[in-house]
Design a protein around this motif. Structure first.
Motif, PDB file in Angstrom:
ATOM      1  N   ARG A  96      42.393  46.057  41.334  1.00 16.21           N
ATOM      2  CA  ARG A  96      42.360  44.578  41.610  1.00 16.21           C
ATOM      3  C   ARG A  96      42.157  43.531  40.400  1.00 16.21           C
ATOM      4  O   ARG A  96      42.618  42.753  40.031  1.00 16.21           O
ATOM      5  CB  ARG A  96      41.603  44.016  42.749  1.00 16.21           C
ATOM      6  N   GLN A  97      40.902  44.281  39.738  1.00 15.61           N
ATOM      7  CA  GLN A  97      40.707  43.548  38.654  1.00 15.61           C
ATOM      8  C   GLN A  97      41.806  43.467  37.333  1.00 15.61           C
ATOM      9  O   GLN A  97      42.254  42.553  36.896  1.00 15.61           O
ATOM     10  CB  GLN A  97      39.385  43.967  38.058  1.00 15.61           C
ATOM     11  N   ARG A  99      44.635  43.620  37.906  1.00 15.29           N
ATOM     12  CA  ARG A  99      46.050  43.027  38.098  1.00 15.29           C
ATOM     13  C   ARG A  99      45.942  41.699  37.472  1.00 15.29           C
ATOM     14  O   ARG A  99      47.061  41.156  37.142  1.00 15.29           O
ATOM     15  CB  ARG A  99      45.862  42.707  39.645  1.00 15.29           C
ATOM     16  N   ARG A 100      44.852  41.256  36.855  1.00 16.88           N
ATOM     17  CA  ARG A 100      45.053  39.806  36.206  1.00 16.88           C
ATOM     18  C   ARG A 100      45.609  40.006  35.052  1.00 16.88           C
ATOM     19  O   ARG A 100      46.107  39.090  34.350  1.00 16.88           O
ATOM     20  CB  ARG A 100      43.740  39.350  36.109  1.00 16.88           C
ATOM     21  N   GLN A 103      51.338  40.633  36.182  1.00 19.54           N
ATOM     22  CA  GLN A 103      51.841  39.864  37.133  1.00 19.54           C
ATOM     23  C   GLN A 103      53.333  40.055  37.371  1.00 19.54           C
ATOM     24  O   GLN A 103      54.136  40.725  36.938  1.00 19.54           O
ATOM     25  CB  GLN A 103      51.605  38.439  36.769  1.00 19.54           C
ATOM     26  N   HIS A 130      40.299  35.887  41.538  1.00 16.62           N
ATOM     27  CA  HIS A 130      39.809  36.552  40.216  1.00 16.62           C
ATOM     28  C   HIS A 130      38.470  35.936  39.584  1.00 16.62           C
ATOM     29  O   HIS A 130      37.700  36.227  38.644  1.00 16.62           O
ATOM     30  CB  HIS A 130      40.776  36.501  39.140  1.00 16.62           C
TER      31      HIS A 130
ATOM     32  N   ARG C 179      49.384  40.361  46.736  1.00 18.55           N
ATOM     33  CA  ARG C 179      49.108  41.597  46.757  1.00 18.55           C
ATOM     34  C   ARG C 179      49.036  41.676  44.927  1.00 18.55           C
ATOM     35  O   ARG C 179      48.093  42.368  44.430  1.00 18.55           O
ATOM     36  CB  ARG C 179      49.689  42.509  47.255  1.00 18.55           C
ATOM     37  N   GLY C 182      46.376  40.258  42.847  1.00 20.63           N
ATOM     38  CA  GLY C 182      45.131  40.917  43.049  1.00 20.63           C
ATOM     39  C   GLY C 182      44.345  40.607  44.318  1.00 20.63           C
ATOM     40  O   GLY C 182      43.146  40.884  44.438  1.00 20.63           O
TER      41      GLY C 182
END
Lengths: 344, 513, 289
Positions: A96-97, A99-100, A103, A130, C179, C182
């Protein structure tokens, strides 16, 4: 005939931003039937600030490849490395981190915005998730983003349904930019828009690339637009990359018969030539099966454990699979060498 | 006795039955009644066919499937039944019973002494004796000099009335059927079992070899179980049944005014507010005594029992020798007197309301009268909650003494005063609520004095007065009213209804006009 | 938020346009106001007047009196409070438990779905009344117990609808978008999906409110509801049925109020379903009672 050696290539070339190796995605068959290979051993790299165009007809696995890279789709095997970090085995929280840095811009700007949130709320969402911007600065950052995609910051309080498709796609792009990503997967970003708007969005994407040094994986079925934006192009067929090279190489001297079929299918503006083309017999699309036995060059890649890939020019490679029965390469066999992967 | 007092078998019967306000005179023997199918609505499903497990739920079948050794008239006079004669020894330590000739059980086996012995054996067995067991405590042993004679010996001299009570209580069960009597009736009664649909009802037919001449009158006897009193009334009014047995007093009053016949037997129950004097504020005597004045008896009688009964402050029906109307006046509903007693108790307001009233949720009248008391308590500053429980859950709390206070009726209220000790709250030893040692020794002594009063009338009277005085003083049980049980409401086509001393249902004399 | 309020007002206006629903609204409003302001009305549901029991309707007691001489109208009004509080509490707690279950089951769709939905199926297979009675037998008679029992009966409905909604919504682009930038699973479930699944859940809540009122009344009628002397419609029906001959209004009037309340909830739920059907797909099926 040397086997593919990533280490050797890494020495020769700048470190890629994204490195995809033998990525495969399988969908379970219906009723316990045979699994469908949606993406099959796809490999490519994308360097910083560059765009890889991914073309192919519907169902060729383009979108699935994009989603698998973003880890929105479980990969069956293979590796995806972004900024040198392996994504496929990454724990969910770390992902998840991560993902920054990557995109997604989806095809349909009408469905990819939450219908009950204002533009401001939509753009704030990734920032809040985030925690990349202190709450006091959120408003300012949202205005900045709208400005970046040439929208009036005053529209923050309004809802998506009040905007046109082009405006919405700008919002979608702004949202993707919110967290300062390095890499964006653009999945058919303009196909839902009219032609004039398409050009505007493409221009926007290009200018953003210049300004921010972004890398794109640009997925599209429209070959003309891909030629416009992509530095390199990969052609997909039945889940595999069958040809990859610079835009000029692929468009001007297509090596794989499927690429040629694809390019021939592009309508030409001259009505006489177009009519003549339509009169011709449709191309034979009964390509050879992709697996087993010797390839069109007579090599048995399975037993020699090499990639089914033949380089036809500098950075221009072609798969030896899915060739029409009995058809040989355009090029002299002597010109074809087994290489590692073509690197952009 | 270990069952609920309401379900108790009333064992002894002293002359009584004076004023049953709705009772009709017995039919003239000359009246010609026709046979047919008698349809009876009942409000309870019977437990089983064992006559030694007599309780209100099988009151409707026992006298129809079985006969006892002797019977009482509603006035309490003993009459021969399966025993043609009985001879009490002059020293009152034994009785000799002669059995009727020509009586057969439903199976065809003739009635002989062996079955009476087997019945005595069962009654004396603590496991199998059930309700009869405690009554058998006076019996030492028994023998059968011949097939037609049974001699019962007692441990000590026994009053004649108590001997007669025992004979009335003994219902011969066929010896070979005695172990299966819960599921298969094994009696000599006027009807035999045809079929039973559990939860729905029971079908009996006339016993062709019945020993009483011209009885039973009807050929078929059908019981239908109704779960709702109102539904049973509707069935009677629509002609679906001929008789309702053991319905509510309120329905009886309404149906009587609509022209139906209502018969109420001599057996009565007295509603008693039972107090567990071992718990919470009830350990305080003055607090308990306040409850003598907190019972709106007139309201309770009217709302709960449609006014059918009498208000009482003692556990006696007006017909009891111990009945004393002055107590009803002296301990009438009076909130000021109650407040004075509560103040005298010295308990804090928080202590006073630190209990819940257990309520029998299955009994509508109990729910209503409990709310009346709850309201009265609210008026004197004791807001309490009701703990309403249903069916078996209530019964186990009631009998186990797991309550602070509860309404529960008691039986044996017109018999010898010390018979009241058969009800759990009034027990003098092994009291399941008050436990041992009994917290009210004055009461235990008063009961002993009544039992020991063998002298003149003055001594007996004095012992009764003493008992009454102790009861209101100790105030661990506050009677409110007597009421009817086993009411019979019949359509006008039906005649020949016989009242039974304990209000059991007797169908053999009933026929159609 | 203002837009949500605006659309809610719009829906209300559309609903009120029908005669049946506007009557239902008016009636429910009356019942709700009576329940809320019962204390300021000159009504006393508890004081007994044994001398005036089972009186027919009169000027002093509009609905007559019960067997203990209490004012039936007062008991109906205070009974509304019992019914509505129980129903409201039950629906809210059913939603609070059922919706997350459905969200998780539908969102992940893996073993969590199988396990949770099997549990829901088990709950669904139990007859509501029987289950509620068993629960009350354990918990004892109280308003809280009735609330819990009725609430548990409503969990499966919410879980199933939430699950169906999530399954339909989770593949949509805007969910994928969240999703991809994030958003965590719980963020997506509660911030992205739930707001879009709200309308069918609201309809379900209204339909369930009528079921809850009925179930509460049924429990009271069976003698396991709120303990007396607290007024309750079901309890009044239970007691009143014994006096159908002497005082027919005793059972009939509370019964009428109960019926109208349930009908009103039902009418509104039905109209809302029809209205939303035109706007969006995926409106819940109404489970028969």
């Amino acid at each position: 005939m040397t086997a593919h050696d990533p280490a050797a290539i890494a020495e020769m070339l700048p470190r890629p931003l994204l490195q995809v190796r033998d990525l495969s995605v399988r969908f379970p068959g219906r009723g316990g039937g045979k699994a469908l290979k949606a993406v099959d051993r796809v490999s490519f790299d994308i360097a910083p600030g560059q765009t890889l165009g991914l073309v192919g007809q519907s169902g060729s696995g383009k979108t699935t490849t994009g989603r698998a890279i973003l880890q929105l789709q479980q990969a069956h095997s293979g590796s995806v490395q972004l900024l040198g970090e392996e994504l496929t085995t990454m724990p969910a929280a770390r992902l998840r981190q991560m993902r920054r840095h990557m995109q997604f811009v989806l095809q349909n700007p009408y469905s990819s915005l939450h219908p009950r949130m204002t533009i401001g709320q939509i753009l704030r969402e990734p920032l809040q998730v985030h925690r990349s911007v202190p709450p006091a600065r959120l408003q300012e950052r949202v205005a900045e983003l709208l400005d970046l995609v040439s929208l009036d910051p005053g529209m923050m309080q309004r809802y998506p349904h009040e905007f046109s498709g082009g405006q919405r796609q700008r919002v979608v792009i702004a949202r993707a930019l919110a967290v300062n990503p390095d890499f964006i997967v653009c999945d058919e970003p303009v196909s839902a828009l009219d032609v004039r708007t398409q050009a505007q969005i493409v221009a926007l994407l290009q200018s953003l690339q210049e300004k921010l040094g972004l890398s794109y994986l640009f997925i599209a079925h429209d070959l003309a637009i891909v030629r416009e934006v992509a530095h390199r192009v990969a052609v997909m067929y039945r889940g595999r990359v069958v040809e990859m090279g610079s835009a000029a190489q692929v468009y001007d001297s297509p090596a794989h018969p499927y690429t040629r079929v694809l390019l021939d299918a592009v309508p030409v503006p001259d009505p006489v030539r177009q009519r003549e083309r339509l009169r011709r017999a449709p191309p034979d699309l009964r390509f050879l099966e992709g697996d087993g036995g010797g390839c069109v060059h007579g090599d048995d890649h399975a037993s020699s454990n090499t990639a089914e890939w033949h380089e036809v020019g500098a950075g221009h490679g072609v798969s030896c699979r899915y060739w029409p029965r009995g058809e040989a390469l355009l090029h002299e066999p002597g010109q074809v060498g087994h290489t590692g992967l073509p690197i952009l | 006795m270990t069952t609920v007092s309401r379900r108790q078998f009333c064992m002894a019967g002293i002359a009584l039955a004076a004023a049953a306000p709705l009772a009709m005179s017995l039919p003239a023997i000359a009246q010609q009644l026709k046979g047919g199918t008698l349809r009876v609505a009942v409000l309870s499903e019977l437990a089983n066919y064992d006559p030694q497990q007599l309780s209100t739920v099988n009151f409707h079948v026992i006298k129809n499937l079985y006969d006892s050794l002797i019977e009482y008239t509603p006035e309490g006079k003993p009459e021969p039944s399966l025993a043609t004669e009985w001879t009490i020894a002059p020293d009152k330590t034994s009785v000799s019973v002669k059995l009727r000739d020509g009586v057969t059980f439903h199976s065809g086996t003739p009635l002989k002494a062996d079955s009476v012995l087997a019945t005595l054996q069962k009654g004396a067995d603590p496991k199998r004796g059930k309700n009869v067991f405690s009554t058998m405590s006076i019996v030492k042993d028994w023998s059968a000099p011949d097939d037609r004679t049974v001699v019962i010996n007692f441990k000590a001299p026994v009053p004649e009335r108590q001997i007669l009570d025992l004979l009335q209580f003994l219902i011969p069960i066929e010896a070979k059927g005695i172990d299966t009597v819960e599921t298969v009736p094994a009696g000599t009664g006027p009807f035999t079992l045809v079929s039973r649909a559990v939860g729905q009802g029971l079908r009996l037919k006339a016993n062709p070899k019945y020993w009483r001449e011209k009885q039973p009158i009807v050929q078929d006897l059908v019981f239908t179980v109704f779960s709702e009193d109102a539904a049973a009334s509707a069935a009677l009014e629509s002609g679906a049944v001929d008789i309702i047995y053991n319905g509510s007093s309120r329905s009886a009053v309404r149906l009587k005014s609509a022209g139906y016949q209502v018969f109420s037997g001599p057996g009565k129950l007295v509603q008693v507010f039972r107090i567990n004097s071992t718990r919470g504020p009830f350990r305080n005597k003055s607090y308990r005594q306040a409850f003598n004045h907190l019972m709106d008896r007139a309201g309770i009688l009217r709302v709960g029992y449609a006014g059918m009964g009498e208000v009482v402050a003692q556990p006696w029906a007006p017909a009891s020798p111990a009945f004393d109307a002055s107590y009803t006046k002296a301990h009438a509903y009076d909130l000021d007197k109650a407040k004075a007693l509560l103040a005298a108790s010295g308990l804090s307001a928080a202590e006073m309301k630190d209990w819940k009233m257990l309520v029998n949720g299955s009994d509508e009248a109990s729910v209503q009268i409990s709310q009346i008391v709850q309201a009265s308590l609210g008026k004197v500053g004791i807001p309490i909650e009701l703990d309403i429980r249903q069916g078996a859950e209530f019964v186990s709390a009631l009998l186990g003494g797991d309550f602070a206070a509860v309404f529960g009726a008691v039986g044996n209220v017109q018999k010898f005063p010390s018979r009241v000790t058969t009800n759990s709250i009034y027990r003098t030893s092994q009291n399941p609520i008050l436990k041992d040692p009994h917290p009210h020794p004055a009461y235990v002594a008063a009961i002993a004095k009544v039992d020991g009063a063998s002298g003149g009338a003055a001594e007996v009277k004095a012992s009764y007065d003493n008992l009454n005085k102790v009861l209101v003083d100790e105030a661990f049980a506050i009677p409110t009213n007597s009421y009817e049980v086993g009411l019979i409401v019949a359509s006008d086509k039906v005649g020949g209804v016989t009242l039974e001393i304990d209000n059991l249902f007797v169908a053999r004399t009933i026929g159609f006009k | 938020m203002s837009a949500a309020l605006g659309s809610a007002l719009h829906v209300l206006r559309r609903l009120s346009a029908r005669r049946g629903t506007s009557f239902s609204f008016a009636f429910l409003l009356l019942v709700a106001l009576a329940a809320v302001f019962a204390d300021v009305l000159p009504l006393d549901p508890l004081t007994q007047n044994l001398a005036d029991s089972l009186m027919p309707p009169s000027a002093s007691a509009w609905f007559g009196t019960d067997e203990l001489g209490r004012d039936i109208l007062a008991r109906v009004v205070y009974g509304a409070r019992t019914s509505l509080v129980t129903a409201f509490g039950a629906v809210v707690s059913a939603a609070l438990i059922g919706v997350p279950i459905g969200l998780v089951a539908g969102f992940f769709g893996d073993w969590r779905d199988s396990v949770l939905m099997r549990c829901i199926d088990v709950l669904l297979a139990l007859p509501n009344i029987l289950f509620a009675m068993a629960l009350i037998a354990v918990l004892g008679r109280s308003q809280a117990a009735a609330l819990v029992a009725v609430g548990i009966a409503g969990i499966p409905n919410f879980a199933r609808i939430a699950r169906a909604q999530v399954m339909a919504l989770r593949q949509l682009d805007f969910v994928t978008a969240v999703r991809s930038f994030g958003g965590g699973s719980s963020y997506i479930m509660f911030h992205t999906i739930l707001p879009n699944a709200l309308s069918p859940l609201v309809v379900q809540a209204i339909v369930l409110a009528s079921v809850a009122i009925l179930l509460e009344a049924a429990l009271a009628f069976l003698g396991v509801g709120v303990p007396p002397p607290t007024p309750s419609w079901g309890e009044m029906l239970r007691t009143g049925k014994s006096y159908l001959h002497e005082a027919p209004t005793y059972a009939v009037l509370p019964g009428l109020v109960l019926t109208l309340t349930i009908l009103s909830f039902d009418t509104i739920g039905r109209a809302l379903t029809a209205l939303l059907d035109r706007h969006e797909a995926g409106v819940p099926e109404r489970r028969g009672r």
